[in-house]
Design an enzyme around this catalytic site. Sequence first.
Site, PDB file in Angstrom:
ATOM      1  N   ASN A  95      46.738  39.761  37.198  1.00 11.09           N
ATOM      2  CA  ASN A  95      45.990  41.006  36.989  1.00 11.09           C
ATOM      3  C   ASN A  95      44.596  40.928  37.609  1.00 11.09           C
ATOM      4  O   ASN A  95      44.091  41.912  38.151  1.00 11.09           O
ATOM      5  CB  ASN A  95      45.897  41.331  35.495  1.00 11.09           C
ATOM      6  CG  ASN A  95      47.160  42.012  35.005  1.00 11.09           C
ATOM      7  OD1 ASN A  95      48.033  42.364  35.803  1.00 11.09           O
ATOM      8  ND2 ASN A  95      47.285  42.198  33.708  1.00 11.09           N
TER       9      ASN A  95
ATOM     10  N   CYS B 268      45.388  47.050  30.854  1.00  8.16           N
ATOM     11  CA  CYS B 268      45.467  45.633  31.250  1.00  8.16           C
ATOM     12  C   CYS B 268      44.339  45.155  32.165  1.00  8.16           C
ATOM     13  O   CYS B 268      43.644  44.203  31.835  1.00  8.16           O
ATOM     14  CB  CYS B 268      46.816  45.363  31.897  1.00  8.16           C
ATOM     15  SG  CYS B 268      48.168  45.466  30.717  1.00  8.16           S
TER      16      CYS B 268
END
Length: 460
Positions: free
Chosen positions: A210, A262
């Site tokens: 991420n 996220c």
Amino acid sequence: MRIVVVGVGYVGLVSAACLAHLGHRVVAVDSDAARIAALDAGGMPFFEPGLQPLVAAGRASGALRFATQLDEAALDAELLFLAVGTPCGNDGSADLRAVEAAFAAALRALRPPATLVLKSTVPVGTHERLRRRLAASDETRGIALVNNPEFLREGSAVRDFLRPDRIIVGADDEADAQALLRAYAPLTDAGATLLRMNPRSAELAKYAANGMLAARISFINEIAQIADATGADIEEVRAGVGSDPRIGADFLRAGIGYGGSCFPKDVRSLIHQAGAHGLPAHMLRAVDATNEQQRALLFERIAAFYGGEAALAGRRIALWGLAFKPGTDDLREAPSLAVLDRLLRAGAQVSAYDPVALPAAQRLLDAPGLRWCHTAAAALDGADALAIATEWGEFSAAEPAGVAAALHDAAVFDGRNCVPADAWRAAGLRVMQVGRPAAGEVPAGAAQRRRPNWNNSTMP
Ligand SMILES: NC(=O)c1ccc[n+]([C@@H]2O[C@H](COP(=O)([O-])OP(=O)(O)OC[C@H]3O[C@@H](n4cnc5c(N)ncnc54)[C@H](O)[C@@H]3O)[C@@H](O)[C@H]2O)c1
């Protein structure tokens, strides 16, 4: 296999429905009784393409059930997935309270031998800490713990779960991973890549993925700022950069920044984790800072166009797009909300529309000056200018003549570079995009002309 999934959110519900689809018997447990009641009544708690039929099929066959209590559900479970949220705490750290609570409840309910699977995104070392707790008592020593971070993307979550790029299994020893590997056998037999690693690596791999994706977005946004300043066109630059196979064109779209549940929290958690080890995390801090700057861009462009924030009072801005990205109704950290908030605080009126996220937005927000609209056209009604915050296909395909006819100031602030700018300009619209030359050609304050007597407008 007999499986329990704790946490019926984006990850938990998709995992539960897909595991049932793969032939397992799944009980999905959530502490939110209203959510479980809605699912039991055939409803869906959020929008995710392809998920509803899978949930319906699971319920119909009896392979998928829902519950609010773990005790009975977990009694004979072979595998228990923890898929609860790990939001961002005030200091940037991951808030593990839901994981702790669900872990404690799972320990009370599970009967060894069983395997606990950490699917939530958790800081490096969490697995080890929880494993020590399992080892501390005779009753829980027979429970294995495995880290299995999830990589599905909202908007394509079902496909991502059933056809994953990779399945990461972080386990201390071979035996711990066995039950999870059996559960995933239908996917690995069909060719899914399985990556076995130690739990710390599994935990960090999730954050690093991420962090990397967020970094690409902030990087191209920084290049877009340079394009804006120099007259280059970021879309041409992207083609020039992204065609290098070492780089690729994915996640190189300039815009008003990343959002969602996220990227923002995982970048901040990584910074926090680095800080705990005395590491400065220069790059990750820059990724976060650039994103914050980019989230303000759309509002700043609109304010500059009208000659300053004060000139926004009484103007009506149509806002197309609320979800943090297309394909979902998730509003967590959505850049649209930053624009909306600043516009309302500046005294502007906002007509907001999203093809999917409107109900979620209505539940979340209410403010004087804010009008919810059920079509894109309705949002344009009486508007001075249009701002686009999410690149839904319906916006790119909109008929520019209709937009031009509706907007008083014929101004479009495309925060996602998603409309065909030339066609829209040919229809008489001023189109301002991110990192594209025409944005700089519109002089600030160009729209100081004003229509008479609109609403309570204080404009001349
Ligand atoms: N959303 C994504 O796209 C995505 C992708 C990959 C990984 N993840 C990670 O997966 C985890 C879950 O994310 P999400 O987006 O699905 O979260 P979410 O907020 O959508 O869902 C979490 C669910 O857990 C429930 N819950 C909380 N505490 C509970 C408890 N003690 N017992 C039972 N239920 C409880 C909540 O009611 C909620 O329904 C997070 O760690 C996230 O970082 C998310």
